[in-house]
Structure formats: C-alpha cells, structure tokens
Design a protein around this motif. Structure first.
Motif, PDB file in Angstrom:
ATOM      1  N   LEU A 260       0.845  -1.205   0.000  1.00 29.48           N
ATOM      2  CA  LEU A 260       0.000   0.000   0.000  1.00 29.48           C
ATOM      3  C   LEU A 260       0.876   1.249   0.000  1.00 29.48           C
ATOM      4  O   LEU A 260       1.040   1.918   1.020  1.00 29.48           O
ATOM      5  CB  LEU A 260      -0.942  -0.026   1.201  1.00 29.48           C
ATOM      6  N   LYS A 261       1.401   1.582  -1.138  1.00 30.88           N
ATOM      7  CA  LYS A 261       2.360   2.689  -1.269  1.00 30.88           C
ATOM      8  C   LYS A 261       1.746   4.055  -0.985  1.00 30.88           C
ATOM      9  O   LYS A 261       2.476   5.017  -0.708  1.00 30.88           O
ATOM     10  CB  LYS A 261       2.941   2.698  -2.684  1.00 30.88           C
ATOM     11  N   LYS A 262       0.404   4.158  -1.037  1.00 34.53           N
ATOM     12  CA  LYS A 262      -0.246   5.453  -0.814  1.00 34.53           C
ATOM     13  C   LYS A 262      -0.806   5.593   0.595  1.00 34.53           C
ATOM     14  O   LYS A 262      -1.378   6.638   0.927  1.00 34.53           O
ATOM     15  CB  LYS A 262      -1.365   5.650  -1.842  1.00 34.53           C
ATOM     16  N   LEU A 284       5.859   1.119   3.219  1.00 36.84           N
ATOM     17  CA  LEU A 284       4.750   2.080   3.184  1.00 36.84           C
ATOM     18  C   LEU A 284       5.319   3.494   3.070  1.00 36.84           C
ATOM     19  O   LEU A 284       5.280   4.295   4.007  1.00 36.84           O
ATOM     20  CB  LEU A 284       3.892   1.932   4.447  1.00 36.84           C
ATOM     21  N   GLU A 285       5.796   3.820   1.911  1.00 37.54           N
ATOM     22  CA  GLU A 285       6.588   5.028   1.699  1.00 37.54           C
ATOM     23  C   GLU A 285       5.840   6.330   1.941  1.00 37.54           C
ATOM     24  O   GLU A 285       6.454   7.379   2.136  1.00 37.54           O
ATOM     25  CB  GLU A 285       7.156   5.022   0.278  1.00 37.54           C
ATOM     26  N   SER A 286       4.500   6.301   1.955  1.00 38.20           N
ATOM     27  CA  SER A 286       3.716   7.526   2.175  1.00 38.20           C
ATOM     28  C   SER A 286       3.212   7.649   3.612  1.00 38.20           C
ATOM     29  O   SER A 286       2.567   8.640   3.952  1.00 38.20           O
ATOM     30  CB  SER A 286       2.512   7.568   1.222  1.00 38.20           C
ATOM     31  N   ASP A 302      13.664  -2.887  11.743  1.00 46.43           N
ATOM     32  CA  ASP A 302      14.630  -1.886  11.286  1.00 46.43           C
ATOM     33  C   ASP A 302      14.194  -1.202   9.999  1.00 46.43           C
ATOM     34  O   ASP A 302      14.624  -0.073   9.708  1.00 46.43           O
ATOM     35  CB  ASP A 302      15.999  -2.539  11.072  1.00 46.43           C
ATOM     36  N   SER A 303      13.330  -1.866   9.238  1.00 48.37           N
ATOM     37  CA  SER A 303      12.885  -1.311   7.955  1.00 48.37           C
ATOM     38  C   SER A 303      12.110  -0.010   8.113  1.00 48.37           C
ATOM     39  O   SER A 303      11.952   0.734   7.137  1.00 48.37           O
ATOM     40  CB  SER A 303      12.024  -2.335   7.209  1.00 48.37           C
ATOM     41  N   LEU A 304      11.645   0.317   9.338  1.00 45.09           N
ATOM     42  CA  LEU A 304      10.877   1.547   9.530  1.00 45.09           C
ATOM     43  C   LEU A 304      11.713   2.794   9.253  1.00 45.09           C
ATOM     44  O   LEU A 304      11.155   3.877   9.046  1.00 45.09           O
ATOM     45  CB  LEU A 304      10.306   1.610  10.946  1.00 45.09           C
TER      46      LEU A 304
END
Length: 363
Positions: A260-262, A284-286, A302-304
C-alpha cells in the motif's frame, strides 16, 4: 369504514408472537440498555435526541431494544451506546469522510444521521434516522457500508413494511425451523463459528468482509469489529490512504500490507495479541501516522527507517522494555508517544538527544 391503524408496538408484539410460536423462543429477545460497544471512536459523544422521532421513542419506551429473527431476515434495535458508536462511524452523503472525521475528532461535528437499527453490525449496514430531502421531518434511511443511501419513509411506515415481510416469511416456515442469528451486539465476531445458517460472508471470515469493498477505496474503517485477522487481500487495495483496524482482535499483520504505497494513516491500536510487525511495513513510503497503542508489540523492525514521511508514532502502553534501535535513526519524527511504558531513563535521554525536533510523550 377506514382501516384502523395499528401502532408499531402492537405490530411488533404480533409478529414476535408469531415468530416464537413457529421458530421457538430463541427467535426474539431484548438487549440490555447499558450494553457497551467495543469502541466509541470519538470522545465527543453527540446528542442524538433531536434525531429520534417521537414514535420511535414511544416504541423503545414500551418494548426496549428488541431483536427479532426469522429464517429470512433479522432486525435489531441498537442500545444507546451502540447507537452512538455506529453513528460516529456513519458517513454523510456528499461530504468526504476525512472532513467529517476531523470534525468528529475535534468535537465540532453536527450529526445529520443516527443509526438506530441493524441487521449485520460487522458490516455497518442498517438503518438511520435523518431529515428527509423533501422537508424537515425525520425519516428512516438505509445505510450500506457506513453511508446513508435511500429514504425509506417515516418510522411507522418503515417498520410496518419490515414486519409485514417477516410475517410473510413465517407463514411458509415449518414449526421448529431455525431462524437466522440475531445481530450479536455482545459477541459479534468473524468468522462465525458453530452458528446455524450463518450468512456466507461470515462463514468465509474477514476476507469476505474486505472483499465487499472496491479495490480503489481510499479509506477502510473496521474499528471495533472482531475480524480475528487482517487478511492478505488487504494488499489489493493499492489506492488506500487510511486503514483503521482498532480493537479488531488481530494478532498478525500480513506482509501484503507493504504493497500500500499510498497509505498515510495506519491504526492497529488496542490489539493486545499483535506482538510483531513485518519488515514489509517499511515499504509504506507515504505513511505519516502509525498507531500501535495498547498492542503487544515489543520492538520495531529496522525497515521503519525507510518511512521518511512518518511524523506521528504512538507506542503508548506497549510492553517495550528497551527503546527499539530504529527510533534513533528517525530524526524526522515529530511526535512519539511512550506513555505507560517501562523504558530505561538513560535510553530515553539518549532518544531525546537523537530526536531534537520530536515531541516525546513520557510518563
């Protein structure tokens, strides 16, 4: 001579008696007036009295919050707190949900609809009172997927039609047949286990509930519904901007959520069985807001650190015993809630230095 009108109370008693004679005493009942919902989404509770017509008030005063179930249909009247909870989750035609929600959070919203009856609480489908489009009188509206869609007339007219339909279905039912399950306010859950003639959507669990929504939905709100799981199908909602699954009993977040990129707002709060988050959450880049309050989360992936738009993170009342290392690498945070945690003071001081622009909520 004109046909003598029958009061809603008398009509209900007649059909309820018919139902219990044909289907047994388990086909009708009454909810406790003080029954509490799992969640009331907004702290500002509306005064719904102006939206309750007199004939409905008289009906409730006479019979209480009754439910009735036949082999083909179910109808239940919501107790006061459930009425508030579902009304707060009901949208307003021709207005964006974001706008209405912001007003409700601020306590400034003027409610135009109040939910008062339902067939299936897990889908927020049912019936609401609101002003009619042709005048100032209060009428019944059908509510589907949290939105009032169609006027159904005054309360007495609507109820008469509902009861006529139920009575008709009882005429063809065999004595001792099983009725549908009533709208289970106290124990509603997905999937439905061990229930006779459960609707197909319930039998297939949370997937069926999510599957009813368009894949281009921008917001999904399931607060208070016992999903039991967040199904992998969530990854198909690629236009989603807000996902609210507070108090839903989930214990697992599928990696598909990372598609869910948005997505900007994610509320997973009040799910104590949720102990881990997938690394895919970092996709979740947005994402701007992440609420993990009162979950069982003990650390963060860690990915956060890839979430460069994340401004608000709520970890209040989580079982954290040490500050997750990734937080030291997220200086763009602007609000971090750590109330009611048992984090070492020396680690909190280091975190304060690492996040000089972030407002820390501490004990």
């Amino acid at each position: 001579m004109p046909k003598k009108s029958v009061s809603p109370t008398t009509q209900w008693k007649k059909v309820e008696k018919q139902a219990t004679q044909v289907l047994g005493k388990g086909s009708a009942g009454r909810y406790q007036e003080d029954l509490e919902p799992r969640v009331v989404p907004f702290s500002a509770v509306p005064d719904v009295a102006p939206l309750l017509p007199a004939e409905y008030v008289e009906f409730i005063e006479a019979l209480g919050y009754r439910w009735l179930s036949t082999s083909e249909s179910t109808l239940g009247f919501l107790p006061p707190r459930w009425r508030v909870s579902l009304s707060q989750q009901t949208g307003v035609p021709d207005r964006s949900w974001d706008e209405a929600r912001a007003e409700r959070e601020a306590g400034t919203h003027t409610y135009a609809f109040v939910m008062f009856a339902a067939r299936d609480l897990e889908d927020v489908n049912g019936f609401a009172f609101g002003r009619g489009t042709q005048g100032d009188g209060l009428v019944v509206w059908s509510v589907e997927e949290s939105l009032p869609l169609e006027e159904l007339g005054p309360f007495s007219t609507w109820l008469a039609e509902e009861l006529d339909s139920m009575a008709e279905s009882l005429q063809g039912a065999e004595e001792g047949a099983t009725g549908q399950e009533p709208p289970d306010l106290a124990h509603a859950s997905l999937p439905a286990v061990g229930k006779k003639k459960a609707p197909a959507a319930k039998a297939k669990g949370a997937f069926a509930l999510f599957d009813r929504f368009p894949r281009d939905s921008k917001e999904l709100l399931f607060n208070g519904r016992k999903l039991g799981e967040l199904p992998p199908v969530i990854g198909e909602f690629t236009e989603l901007e807000s996902l609210w699954v507070r108090t839903t009993g989930i214990s697992h977040v599928p990696p598909e959520l990372g598609r869910l990129k948005k997505l900007k707002k994610l509320d997973l709060s009040f799910n104590p069985a949720l102990a881990e988050l997938p690394a895919e959450l970092g996709n979740l880049e947005s994402l701007e807001s992440l609420d993990l309050r009162q979950t069982g989360v003990k650390t963060l992936p860690d990915s956060l650190e890839r979430l460069r738009h994340l401004k608000y993170l709520d970890l209040q009342s989580t079982p954290l015993t040490t500050v997750p290392p990734v937080l030291f690498r997220m200086p763009w945070l602007r609000a971090l809630d750590l109330y009611s945690t048992t984090l070492p003071p020396q680690e909190l001081e280091k975190l304060r230095l690492a996040l000089p622009e972030c407002k820390l909520g501490l004990n």
